[in-house]
Design a protein around this motif. Structure first.
Motif, PDB file in Angstrom:
ATOM      1  N   LYS B 166       0.797  -1.224   0.000  1.00 18.74           N
ATOM      2  CA  LYS B 166       0.000   0.000   0.000  1.00 18.74           C
ATOM      3  C   LYS B 166       0.833   1.280   0.000  1.00 18.74           C
ATOM      4  O   LYS B 166       0.299   2.357  -0.209  1.00 18.74           O
ATOM      5  CB  LYS B 166      -0.934   0.013   1.217  1.00 18.74           C
ATOM      6  CG  LYS B 166      -1.943  -1.087   1.103  1.00 18.74           C
ATOM      7  CD  LYS B 166      -3.067  -0.990   2.069  1.00 18.74           C
ATOM      8  CE  LYS B 166      -4.136  -2.009   1.659  1.00 18.74           C
ATOM      9  NZ  LYS B 166      -5.087  -2.287   2.712  1.00 18.74           N
ATOM     10  N   LEU B 167       2.124   1.153   0.266  1.00 18.97           N
ATOM     11  CA  LEU B 167       2.952   2.357   0.295  1.00 18.97           C
ATOM     12  C   LEU B 167       4.102   2.300  -0.710  1.00 18.97           C
ATOM     13  O   LEU B 167       4.172   3.124  -1.626  1.00 18.97           O
ATOM     14  CB  LEU B 167       3.500   2.576   1.718  1.00 18.97           C
ATOM     15  CG  LEU B 167       4.513   3.713   1.850  1.00 18.97           C
ATOM     16  CD1 LEU B 167       3.846   5.033   1.523  1.00 18.97           C
ATOM     17  CD2 LEU B 167       5.103   3.758   3.244  1.00 18.97           C
ATOM     18  N   PRO B 170       3.063   1.505  -4.692  1.00 18.57           N
ATOM     19  CA  PRO B 170       2.462   2.651  -5.399  1.00 18.57           C
ATOM     20  C   PRO B 170       3.436   3.814  -5.549  1.00 18.57           C
ATOM     21  O   PRO B 170       3.476   4.465  -6.593  1.00 18.57           O
ATOM     22  CB  PRO B 170       1.279   3.064  -4.521  1.00 18.57           C
ATOM     23  CG  PRO B 170       1.059   1.973  -3.562  1.00 18.57           C
ATOM     24  CD  PRO B 170       2.272   1.124  -3.510  1.00 18.57           C
ATOM     25  N   SER B 171       4.234   4.054  -4.510  1.00 19.32           N
ATOM     26  CA  SER B 171       5.133   5.204  -4.604  1.00 19.32           C
ATOM     27  C   SER B 171       6.261   4.934  -5.590  1.00 19.32           C
ATOM     28  O   SER B 171       6.879   5.859  -6.109  1.00 19.32           O
ATOM     29  CB  SER B 171       5.651   5.591  -3.213  1.00 19.32           C
ATOM     30  OG  SER B 171       6.988   5.256  -3.052  1.00 19.32           O
TER      31      SER B 171
END
Lengths: 291, 259
Positions: B166-167, B170-171
């Motif tokens: 989730k981090l 995507p980043s």
């Protein structure tokens, strides 16, 4: 990682803020003494502001309170709200006692942070950003979306729920960050220079909004800021942190009525003056006042 | 639509102008056909052998596409694993970059020994050249996640998998897209090199083999046609990846917002 019994104790009180007592805390970072001595107390549901020089350990103190780092020595004690306990059920009342937590690694879900940069996920829209804390906690999708929408509605942000952070102004981004911090209904809200990067007009508006949210949610709030006016206009007590390593000075009680015109009252100006005096004390004087 | 035209028209015009200049130059200077055929002559030859060329293009496209997909998956998985451990990163990453320095042409014969003649060897060849840019860019992206956001996830007690999914992932998307775009072009190059070594003649001979066979029979027009078609395969793969990348970034990333 979490301390289960501690969680249970904190979780038992559904409403009201945590009392926080920082006692004789000293903190070293990479061999450097950042905080020499910190004594800070805020009662359940209170609003405390910490002001001081940049690099004086304010943010470190906030991170210590939030359990992101552990103090080198001293203790941080959390107290569940006692007067509210009368309204709770009997079983909950039993748990409404003093809860101490070893600050290392335990991040109770009752504590929320709000940072100057906002820290929104740029690839998520406003709604999904606000729902993030609940999502990471495992709240079902519909439930967390409802909670996030409620929070956005409360802050008049409903029109922006599908916008991406890049489409928002700095002030709006901070409001979304605040909504995210509050969506978990925290009992302790830690604010690290939340409006430090905003223009004065936006800042005044957000100060007022923050004060209103604090009144509505009955959470305890600790605000780190470099603005004396902001500290005095929001908080019930202001603690000045001075020197390197940082030391806390005795709290100044802010007993000015917070109405619309309070920022221009003589009382307000006099209190700002008192905070200012503490902030401009010479180093040897700081040691004298602090002890 | 207007925007698309504004971006697409200048390169199209430039290409047309170059082709016209080429055609004129051939008409004026009359070089031998085996040295430099004119664009129209190439087109005529391609039209005559269109069936064979189409099969060849399809075969090359399949091998490049498969190689690209394998490289993308392997690169992203390896980068994700490496990003979770400093120890693995220190131990394996230098080896991975060293692996990148080995010339593909030199290991292509090995691939024939291991995989035999045909599709598997060319797919392997494509995957080998395409994997490193994916791995390196993904790893860079995963490692450069905003520390403030990392702390946020720490505050919310997110576990390793959640943090990655989730981090970090995507980043890292902008970097991953960059890696995939580079890999798309390389996959076609890898395929054609593989075909030179492990290709096969016949109905479905791939473009690399068409180039070799046409060269031996002095059919320079067909060599040009096959080269142009392999470039087209690379261009389409690159375009598809760029489009998917744009889709995933258009809402939030500066590279797509500022235009």
């Amino acid at each position: 990682m979490r301390n289960a019994s501690h969680e249970a104790k904190l979780g038992a009180t559904a409403q009201g803020g945590l009392g926080v007592h920082v006692r004789g805390v000293r903190h070293n970072f990479n061999g450097v003494n950042v905080i020499g001595h910190a004594d800070v107390q805020v009662k359940s549901g209170g609003f405390l502001a910490i002001v001081g020089d940049s690099g004086g350990g304010k943010t470190t103190l906030l991170r210590l309170i939030g359990g992101l780092i552990a103090p080198s020595s001293g203790e941080i004690i959390f107290t569940a709200p006692s007067q509210r306990a009368a309204n709770e059920s009997a079983s909950e009342r039993m748990h409404a006692t003093t809860a101490q937590r070893p600050a290392v690694g335990t991040r109770a879900s009752d504590i929320s942070f709000c940072f100057q940069e906002g820290r929104l996920l740029p690839w998520r829209n406003v709604l999904e950003n606000v729902a993030l804390p609940l999502e990471l906690r495992g709240t079902p999708a519909q439930e967390r979306r409802d909670a996030a929408r409620d929070m956005l509605a409360k802050m008049q942000l409903s029109d922006s729920e599908n916008k991406m952070p890049a489409q928002l102004s700095g002030g709006m981004r901070m409001r979304v960050a605040m909504a995210r911090a509050l969506v978990t209904r925290p009992k302790l809200l830690l604010l690290d220079e939340p409006f430090g990067a905003l223009d004065e007009v936006t800042r005044l508006a957000l100060d007022e909004e923050l004060r209103q949210l604090w009144l509505d949610t009955a959470t305890t709030a600790i605000l780190v800021t470099h603005s004396i006016q902001e500290a005095v206009s929001l908080a019930q007590e202001v603690v000045v942190m001075r020197g390197k390593p940082g030391r806390t000075l005795p709290a100044i009680v802010i007993d000015v009525p917070k109405d619309a015109a309070h920022r221009t009252s003589m009382q307000f100006v006099a209190l700002c003056e008192r905070v200012y005096q503490q902030m401009t004390l010479q180093t040897h004087e700081v040691a004298g006042v602090a002890r | 639509m207007k925007n698309i035209l504004r971006v697409a028209l200048p390169p199209i015009f430039t290409a047309m102008a170059l082709l016209v200049a080429w055609e004129i130059a051939v008409v004026v200077f009359k070089p031998a056909a085996y040295l430099l055929p004119s664009p129209l002559a190439i087109l005529r030859a391609a039209n005559i052998d269109s069936r064979q060329l189409l099969n060849a293009t399809l075969s090359t496209a399949i091998s490049a596409g498969l190689g690209f997909v394998i490289a993308a998956v392997v690169g992203m998985v390896c980068a994700s694993v490496l990003s979770q451990s400093q120890f693995l990163q220190r131990g394996l990453y230098p080896l991975a970059s060293l692996f990148q320095m080995v010339p593909l042409v030199a290991i292509a014969p090995l691939l024939v020994i291991w995989f035999g003649y045909g599709l598997s060897a060319t797919v392997a060849s494509a995957a080998i050249v395409a994997v490193f840019p994916v791995l390196a860019n993904t790893l860079d992206g995963l490692r450069s996640t905003d520390p403030g956001l990392r702390e946020l996830f720490r505050i919310y007690n997110a576990n390793r998998f959640t943090r990655w999914w989730k981090l970090e992932l995507p980043s890292a998307t902008p970097n991953i897209v960059t890696g995939l775009r580079i890999a798309a072009g390389l996959a076609v190059i890898g395929t054609v090199v593989g075909e030179f070594v492990s290709g096969y003649a016949g109905e479905n001979a791939p473009l690399g083999m068409v180039v070799l066979a046409s060269m031996r029979s002095a059919r320079t027009d067909l060599v040009f046609a096959a080269v142009a078609l392999s470039a087209a395969v690379g261009f389409i793969l690159f375009g598809a990846v760029s489009f998917l990348g744009w889709l995933s970034l258009r809402k939030w990333h500066a590279s797509t917002l500022s235009r």
